[in-house]
Every structure is written in C-alpha cells, then in structure tokens.
Design an enzyme around this catalytic site. Structure first.
Site, short mmCIF file in Angstrom:
data_model
loop_
_atom_site.label_atom_id
_atom_site.label_comp_id
_atom_site.label_asym_id
_atom_site.label_seq_id
_atom_site.Cartn_x
_atom_site.Cartn_y
_atom_site.Cartn_z
N CYS A 113 0.81 -1.22 0.00
CA CYS A 113 0.00 0.00 0.00
C CYS A 113 0.85 1.28 0.00
O CYS A 113 0.34 2.36 -0.26
CB CYS A 113 -0.96 0.01 1.18
N HIS A 250 -3.24 7.41 1.65
CA HIS A 250 -3.63 6.06 1.28
C HIS A 250 -5.03 5.80 1.83
O HIS A 250 -5.32 6.14 2.98
CB HIS A 250 -2.63 5.06 1.84
N ASN A 280 -10.01 -0.13 -0.13
CA ASN A 280 -8.54 -0.07 -0.14
C ASN A 280 -8.03 -0.76 -1.41
O ASN A 280 -8.13 -1.98 -1.54
CB ASN A 280 -8.00 -0.76 1.11
#
Ligand code: COA
Length: 323
Positions: A113, A250, A280
């Site tokens: 990520c 993020h 996500n």
C-alpha cells in the site's frame, strides 16, 4: 536543480461495483459494520480475464492524454503492485508494450500500500540523476485475487483499480515554490511482517497465497507512523502543515485518514477521501484519489499536496508535491 514536475494523471476502475449489502449476502457482515469501522460503502472488482496490466494500461492512457504526451515521449515506467499479472516479467513491461513505448526502462516495485509513494520517490531520484526524463508512475492492483473471500475481517476492506501520473524532469530553482516533487521520505520495518502478509509465493509455497491481517495492530502502527513520516517530509522543505493545500492519503480506513488530517490541523475539506467508493486498492489508492481531486477541480496547479501511505512490510512513506 532538477524537479520532477507532474504533467498529468489518470485512473481506471473496473466496471463491476460490489456494495456492502452484496458482500453481506456472502459472508457474515453488514453494511452498517463496514461503514462504521472503515467508511467503505462499495468497491470495484475486476472482471474474469481483466488483469492488473489491463487496469494499469487504461489509467496510463488517460494520464498520457491528460499530459498531452505520447507513449514515445516516455523513457521510464515504474509500476507499483503487489498483484502482478505473472511472477515475472514485470507487469510494467506488459504496459510498456501495450502502450507502444520502446525507449528506456519499465519495471515493477513492491511496497504494497506504500507502493505509489515508493514509486514517486524512485522515479523522482532517477529523473534527478539523469537516468530518465519523462516517467509514468503507476499504482495498479487486483487485490480481489488474493483475498480470502471466507474471511470477513479482510475481504470487505479491499478493491481493484489503477491510477497513474506523468512526471517530467524540468529545471527548478530549488525552492519550496518550485513545481514538482519537493521531498520524499521512505521507511520499512520487517519485524512487523506477521501483522499483514500474503501466505504464499513462488519461492516458499509455489502458490499465490491469500492476504492475512491483524487489523487492530496495523491500525495502531498506521496512525503512529503516518504522523511521524508526514512531519519528516515537511521538515525536509522547511514547510509546515499550515502550508498544505491538500492531504491525499492512502485510502485504507476513514478513521485512520481522519486521525492523520486532525493531527496536521487540516480541515476535513482539505483531505481527499475516496475510500467510501473504492475501498482499499493498495498501491492504486493514492493515484485514484489524486485523479479524483484533480479532475473535479479541487487540486490546482501550484497547490501543495502531501501524499502518504502505509502497508505490508510494514512499509510506509510520504511525498510532498507542488502540483
Ligand atoms: N463484519 C462484521 N463483524 C466483523 C467483521 C465484518 N466484516 N470483521 C470483523 N468483525 C468482528 C470481529 O470478529 C470482532 O468480533 P468479536 O468482538 O466478537 O471477536 C469484532 O468485529 C471486532 O473486530 P476487530 O478486528 O477488533 O475490529 P476493529 O475495530 O479493529 O476493526 C478493522 C477492524 C480491520 C476495520 C480495523 O482494525 C482496521 O481498519 N485496521 C487497519 C486495517 C488496514 O487499514 N489495513 C490495510 C493497511 S494497508
């Protein structure tokens, strides 16, 4: 002094939208639980036969069009992904050939990520060192392929997608007022492997494996590390949180995003949030959020934009960009 100046961005999401209610028909969860704990309402899921490279290609074509450039203008592609089409070669080379780019180099990086921030940092260093002059930095993922769809604690959190930006090496004055990437900060801590990992791989199990996570532990590290790395990257430029126009974090969890924004003293409308619609998407989440805020007119030329992300490794980082 060379600056890596953003010339355009683009994004792509698979057509299929899966709502929380649809997931609740497959695993023991509810729209209310998912929204309250994460802020997620829906996610996009890649179709059968639609790979990471396909999403990356569409985002890249849009970024090039937005920049007014052609594939032949590029001499670098850095693709951040933890879900490559194949173990090798790099998915970036698939994108390279599909775009028709033949100059320079194309390779993948893997920081889960945090991948997009790592990608920006690597491309920025290469442009500054004269190894390339025009770079495409892509974050692209098909996390739906590495989820355990029977594990309600993880399968509700992720989605598929891709985003990209075009960076060009240009002469700057070396001042915070310059357009381009002003500073980067990267970190990792391999001791935290067990709280977020995939339980397979070519060398260990000869399988792809599935994502495993201790959510509460990741949450704690995320808040602490994001606050520290944001302070670090600002300090490198002499700028402060008050100078920021936008935080593009993020997109893992609305509560982590809100916490980071609050600690920086930013108002909620300075924080770009897309986790509700995209969930996500790992390395794709920051460029997807960036593209959303650029195309809807929020992020404008000259704005100071802070990107930050954390993921498996643990790996984390931040980039400060004058748009
Ligand atoms: N639906 C309903 N209940 C669920 C659920 C779901 N999808 N997932 C877990 N639960 C249950 C658990 O089983 C647990 O039940 P119990 O109390 O009976 O044991 C309860 O909800 C609480 O679980 P817990 O894991 O403690 O919840 P939490 O408040 O920590 O929230 C996360 C879980 C994953 C949303 C949260 O920890 C998080 O966002 N962490 C960060 C994860 C992240 O961002 N990862 C990616 C970083 S790149």
């Amino acid at each position: 002094m060379i600056r890596s100046v953003v010339h355009g961005c683009g994004a792509y999401l698979p057509q299929r939208v899966v709502t929380n209610d649809e997931l609740a028909r497959k695993v023991d969860t509810s729209d209310e639980w998912i929204r309250q704990r994460t802020g997620i309402r829906q996610r996009h899921i890649a179709a059968e036969g639609e790979f990471t490279s396909h999403l990356a290609l569409k985002a890249s074509e849009r970024a090039l069009a937005h920049a007014g450039l052609k594939a032949s203008d590029l001499d670098l592609i850095v693709l951040a992904t933890a879900t490559p089409d194949e173990t090798f070669p790099a998915t970036a080379t698939r994108v390279q050939s599909a775009l028709g780019m033949t100059n320079g180099a194309a390779f993948d990086i893997q920081a889960v990520c945090a991948g997009f921030v790592y990608g920006i940092s690597i491309a920025d260093s290469m442009l500054k060192n004269g190894l390339a002059s025009t770079a495409l930095v892509i974050g692209a993922e098909t996390f739906s392929r590495i989820l355990d769809w029977t594990d309600r604690a993880t399968c509700v959190l992720f989605g598929d997608g891709a985003g990209a930006v075009v960076l060009k090496a240009e002469e700057g004055k070396g001042l915070p007022a310059d357009r381009g990437v002003l500073a980067n900060a990267l970190h990792s801590d391999g001791r935290q492997h067990d709280i977020l990992y995939v339980d397979g791989g070519p060398s260990s199990t000869r399988t792809t494996g599935l994502l495993r996570m201790e959510g509460k532990e990741v949450f704690k590290h995320a808040v602490v590390n994001m606050t520290a790395v944001v302070a670090e990257v600002l300090e490198k430029t002499g700028l402060g949180p008050g100078d920021l126009d936008w935080l593009v974090p993020h997109q893992a969890n609305k509560r982590i995003i809100d916490g980071t924004g609050r600690k920086l003293g930013l108002s909620s409308d300075q924080v770009v949030v897309t986790v509700d619609k995209h969930a996500n998407t790992s390395a794709a989440s920051i460029p997807l959020a960036l593209d959303t805020a650029v195309k809807d007119g929020r992020i404008k030329k000259g704005n100071l934009v802070l990107l930050e992300g954390i993921g498996g490794g643990l790996a984390w980082g931040a980039s400060l960009i004058r748009w």
